[in-house]
Design an enzyme around this catalytic site. Structure first.
Site, PDB file in Angstrom:
ATOM      1  N   ASP A 169      -7.081   4.379  -4.320  1.00  0.00           N
ATOM      2  CA  ASP A 169      -7.727   4.258  -3.008  1.00  0.00           C
ATOM      3  C   ASP A 169      -8.314   5.651  -2.755  1.00  0.00           C
ATOM      4  O   ASP A 169      -8.536   6.396  -3.723  1.00  0.00           O
ATOM      5  CB  ASP A 169      -6.710   3.835  -1.935  1.00  0.00           C
TER       6      ASP A 169
ATOM      7  N   LYS B  44       0.856  -1.189   0.000  1.00  0.00           N
ATOM      8  CA  LYS B  44       0.000   0.000   0.000  1.00  0.00           C
ATOM      9  C   LYS B  44       0.882   1.226   0.000  1.00  0.00           C
ATOM     10  O   LYS B  44       2.013   1.175   0.482  1.00  0.00           O
ATOM     11  CB  LYS B  44      -0.875   0.013   1.257  1.00  0.00           C
TER      12      LYS B  44
HETATM   13  P1  NDP Z   1     -12.930   8.021  -2.641  1.00  0.00           P
HETATM   14  O1  NDP Z   1     -11.855   9.012  -2.456  1.00  0.00           O
HETATM   15  O2  NDP Z   1     -13.511   7.801  -3.986  1.00  0.00           O
HETATM   16  O3  NDP Z   1     -14.157   8.367  -1.666  1.00  0.00           O
HETATM   17  C1  NDP Z   1     -13.981   8.431  -0.297  1.00  0.00           C
HETATM   18  C2  NDP Z   1     -15.300   8.821   0.344  1.00  0.00           C
HETATM   19  O4  NDP Z   1     -15.180   8.644   1.757  1.00  0.00           O
HETATM   20  C3  NDP Z   1     -15.647  10.289   0.137  1.00  0.00           C
HETATM   21  O5  NDP Z   1     -17.040  10.445   0.132  1.00  0.00           O
HETATM   22  C4  NDP Z   1     -15.015  10.938   1.350  1.00  0.00           C
HETATM   23  O6  NDP Z   1     -15.608  12.177   1.726  1.00  0.00           O
HETATM   24  C5  NDP Z   1     -15.242   9.902   2.419  1.00  0.00           C
HETATM   25  N1  NDP Z   1     -14.171   9.993   3.412  1.00  0.00           N
HETATM   26  C6  NDP Z   1     -12.853   9.814   3.190  1.00  0.00           C
HETATM   27  N2  NDP Z   1     -12.144  10.019   4.309  1.00  0.00           N
HETATM   28  C7  NDP Z   1     -13.030  10.335   5.240  1.00  0.00           C
HETATM   29  C8  NDP Z   1     -12.921  10.656   6.612  1.00  0.00           C
HETATM   30  N3  NDP Z   1     -11.734  10.696   7.235  1.00  0.00           N
HETATM   31  N4  NDP Z   1     -14.073  10.912   7.287  1.00  0.00           N
HETATM   32  C9  NDP Z   1     -15.282  10.882   6.657  1.00  0.00           C
HETATM   33  N5  NDP Z   1     -15.452  10.585   5.360  1.00  0.00           N
HETATM   34  C10 NDP Z   1     -14.349  10.320   4.672  1.00  0.00           C
HETATM   35  O7  NDP Z   1     -12.366   6.661  -2.037  1.00  0.00           O
HETATM   36  P2  NDP Z   1     -12.872   5.167  -2.274  1.00  0.00           P
HETATM   37  O8  NDP Z   1     -14.343   5.134  -2.465  1.00  0.00           O
HETATM   38  O9  NDP Z   1     -11.998   4.554  -3.285  1.00  0.00           O
HETATM   39  O10 NDP Z   1     -12.494   4.488  -0.870  1.00  0.00           O
HETATM   40  C11 NDP Z   1     -13.407   4.397   0.213  1.00  0.00           C
HETATM   41  C12 NDP Z   1     -12.968   3.282   1.149  1.00  0.00           C
HETATM   42  O11 NDP Z   1     -12.940   2.043   0.433  1.00  0.00           O
HETATM   43  C13 NDP Z   1     -11.573   3.419   1.755  1.00  0.00           C
HETATM   44  O12 NDP Z   1     -11.585   2.852   3.051  1.00  0.00           O
HETATM   45  C14 NDP Z   1     -10.710   2.569   0.842  1.00  0.00           C
HETATM   46  O13 NDP Z   1      -9.537   2.136   1.495  1.00  0.00           O
HETATM   47  C15 NDP Z   1     -11.663   1.422   0.580  1.00  0.00           C
HETATM   48  N6  NDP Z   1     -11.409   0.601  -0.597  1.00  0.00           N
HETATM   49  C16 NDP Z   1     -11.309   1.166  -1.846  1.00  0.00           C
HETATM   50  C17 NDP Z   1     -11.104   0.360  -2.935  1.00  0.00           C
HETATM   51  C18 NDP Z   1     -11.073   0.906  -4.313  1.00  0.00           C
HETATM   52  O14 NDP Z   1     -10.983   0.110  -5.251  1.00  0.00           O
HETATM   53  N7  NDP Z   1     -11.159   2.200  -4.525  1.00  0.00           N
HETATM   54  C19 NDP Z   1     -10.917  -1.101  -2.804  1.00  0.00           C
HETATM   55  C20 NDP Z   1     -11.115  -1.600  -1.461  1.00  0.00           C
HETATM   56  C21 NDP Z   1     -11.332  -0.761  -0.421  1.00  0.00           C
HETATM   57  P3  NDP Z   1     -14.833  13.558   1.436  1.00  0.00           P
HETATM   58  O15 NDP Z   1     -14.958  13.783  -0.033  1.00  0.00           O
HETATM   59  O16 NDP Z   1     -15.553  14.550   2.277  1.00  0.00           O
HETATM   60  O17 NDP Z   1     -13.415  13.352   1.883  1.00  0.00           O
HETATM   61  O1  2IT Z   2      -7.963  -1.453  -0.584  1.00  0.00           O
HETATM   62  C1  2IT Z   2      -7.914  -1.949  -1.726  1.00  0.00           C
HETATM   63  O2  2IT Z   2      -8.049  -3.167  -1.919  1.00  0.00           O
HETATM   64  C2  2IT Z   2      -7.739  -1.046  -2.858  1.00  0.00           C
HETATM   65  N1  2IT Z   2      -7.661   0.165  -2.659  1.00  0.00           N
HETATM   66  C3  2IT Z   2      -7.591  -1.597  -4.248  1.00  0.00           C
HETATM   67  C4  2IT Z   2      -6.195  -2.069  -4.507  1.00  0.00           C
HETATM   68  C5  2IT Z   2      -5.889  -2.476  -5.921  1.00  0.00           C
HETATM   69  O3  2IT Z   2      -4.714  -2.783  -6.150  1.00  0.00           O
HETATM   70  O4  2IT Z   2      -6.770  -2.515  -6.765  1.00  0.00           O
END
Ligand code: NDP
Ligand code: 2IT
Length: 449
Positions: free
Chosen positions: A170, A130
């Site tokens: 992420d 990561k």
């Molecule tokens: P994005 O940046 O697309 O969206 C994040 C969302 O979460 C936004 O709405 C943001 O609000 C909110 N957010 C982020 N940080 C905080 C915080 N500290 N407190 C409150 N709200 C928060 O990210 P993703 O959708 O990609 O990721 C969301 C989660 O999913 C994370 O935990 C990530 O690790 C996990 N994840 C993502 C994957 C992926 O493929 N993208 C795969 C597996 C897991 P704001 O805009 O106000 O910051």
């Molecule tokens: O938390 C996760 O699994 C991710 N942000 C996706 C990682 C990836 O390599 O697609």
């Protein structure tokens, strides 16, 4: 659990905490996994003899670097970049990059540690890693984001490669950022190495379904948990936190399966729309215009926006935490259970505090921990790598079908392993043991490295 086993695990935990002071999220992630491993060590003494757990808890390599960049007003900024290459027993390091002001080593290490077991659960040949930065993309121009990404890659490129380390997105890193990062990697190395990053654009090596994969996969996982209890998402009310990539495609798949999502959020507040969230509007506001979720209610007058409100106060049958770590506190878990919530699918990584997890497990609701439930994102990244390696691209239907099968298999593995190790219905135990066994066996086979 035999006493010597629990003493060994406690000693390892104490050592990890002492060697990594102040990294509280990393400690939390390690404790959760180690708490599940008692029956494994009791059955397989060779893991302790070969110090497999101690080795897994120590990253293979940690890179911390300066990221200087110049903003639109010619002011110089300095951020910190990270890449933790945690474990390559099963394949090249694989895992996303997070750009968020809260990022520090402890966050990257917790995410990298979780990623090892998550990636193992996918059954695909990917190790765990990561990275990220404390850079805040919010309010920055495209030019500023591009210059930051170029500077970040100018250091990171030397550590990457399709057989070495393959980052993706992420929080704060989506298609735009992956494009800037890939462009700079290609320019510095003079190589069109598609498989070095995933989440690429569809015109230049990206995979269909990668954008949707984490959200879709989480919903597939929840559907499997519900099926195991003779239920389904159809007609159920859901609440989703966040309104980013994972949240949006969770809502899309819930809708497709006949459920209704009535609330979602960002870090400022949440919206509540009893008629069901208008997903096209959320996509327009968040994906196209990069606006705040509160603007939703300007277009949907009957919906409510609650500034600084807690989205978990909205009653629901199914909860999909899809924002960030530790967003469901003990009190929120209690509220959810009291309001009749029957299932939780963690799209985010470690979104529930240990107190919250205990409440869900004690209430015996269907609780799908992140490392199992959200593995569809990284699994589809591995499918993108497969397509890149064979210079091929698959249809949406085929890729989605592969994703669906992978999520069913992960559910099955977690379910069976939980049963086998004496904790039926406990997907935390199932995911941690199933993931650990794959990595531990590979490490054992490769000697002391
Ligand atoms: P994005 O940046 O697309 O969206 C994040 C969302 O979460 C936004 O709405 C943001 O609000 C909110 N957010 C982020 N940080 C905080 C915080 N500290 N407190 C409150 N709200 C928060 O990210 P993703 O959708 O990609 O990721 C969301 C989660 O999913 C994370 O935990 C990530 O690790 C996990 N994840 C993502 C994957 C992926 O493929 N993208 C795969 C597996 C897991 P704001 O805009 O106000 O910051
Ligand atoms: O938390 C996760 O699994 C991710 N942000 C996706 C990682 C990836 O390599 O697609």
């Amino acid at each position: 659990m035999p006493r010597d086993v629990s003493t060994t695990l406690q000693t390892i935990c104490d050592e990890v905490f002492a060697r990594n002071p102040g990294e509280v999220e990393f400690h939390q992630a390690v404790r959760e996994v180690l708490d599940c491993l008692g029956p494994v060590l009791a059955r397989y003494p060779e893991f302790a003899q070969n110090k497999i757990i101690r080795r897994i808890c120590e990253p293979e390599r940690q890179i911390i670097f300066r990221v200087p960049w110049v903003d639109d007003n010619n002011e110089v900024h300095i951020n910190r970049g990270f890449r933790v290459e945690f474990n390559s027993a099963l394949g090249p390091y694989k895992g996303g990059l997070r750009f968020h002001p809260s990022v520090y080593l402890g966050i990257i290490k917790f995410l990298g540690f979780e990623q090892i077991f998550k990636n193992a659960l996918t059954g695909l040949p990917i190790g765990g890693g990561k990275g990220g930065s404390d850079f805040d993309p919010k309010g920055k121009s495209d030019g500023e984001v591009m210059r930051f990404c170029q500077s970040f890659m100018t250091e990171l490129y030397r550590h990457l490669g399709e057989h070495t380390d393959v980052p993706a997105g992420d929080i704060g890193v989506g298609g735009r950022e992956i494009g800037f990062l890939f462009g700079q990697y290609k320019r510095i190395t003079n190589r069109y190495e598609s498989g070095v990053l995933t989440g690429k654009g569809l015109d230049w090596g990206g995979s269909l379904v990668r954008t949707e994969a984490t959200g879709y996969g989480t919903v597939y996982f929840v559907e499997e948990m519900l099926k195991a209890r003779g239920a389904s998402l159809e007609g159920k009310t859901s609440v989703v936190s966040g309104s980013g990539n994972v949240a949006i495609y969770t809502i899309e798949k819930v809708n497709e399966l006949g459920g209704k999502v009535v609330a979602c959020s960002d870090s400022n507040g949440f919206i509540h729309d009893e008629q069901g969230i208008d997903l096209d509007l959320v996509k327009l506001l968040k994906e196209v215009q990069r606006r705040r979720i509160k603007e939703y209610v300007e277009h949907r007058k009957h919906a409510k926006y609650i500034e600084k409100g807690n989205v978990w106060d909205v009653p629901c049958d199914v909860a999909f935490p899809s924002a960030t770590e530790n967003e469901i506190l003990g009190k929120d878990a209690k509220t959810l259970v009291e309001n009749g919530c029957i299932a939780v699918g963690e799209g985010a990584n470690m979104p529930t505090t240990p107190e919250g997890v205990k409440i869900f497990l004690d209430a015996k609701i269907a609780y799908g921990p992140g490392k199992a439930a959200n593995a569809g994102g990284v699994a589809t990244s591995a499918l993108e790598m497969q397509q890149n390696a064979s210079r091929d691209s698959w249809t949406f239907e085929h890729t989605d079908q592969r994703l669906h099968e992978i999520m069913k298999n992960i559910h099955q593995a977690c379910y069976e392993v939980a049963d086998e190790f004496g904790s039926p219905g406990n997907y935390v135990v199932g995911a941690n043991i199933a993931g650990f066994l794959k990595v531990a066996r590979a490490m054992l086979g490769m000697g002391v490295i």
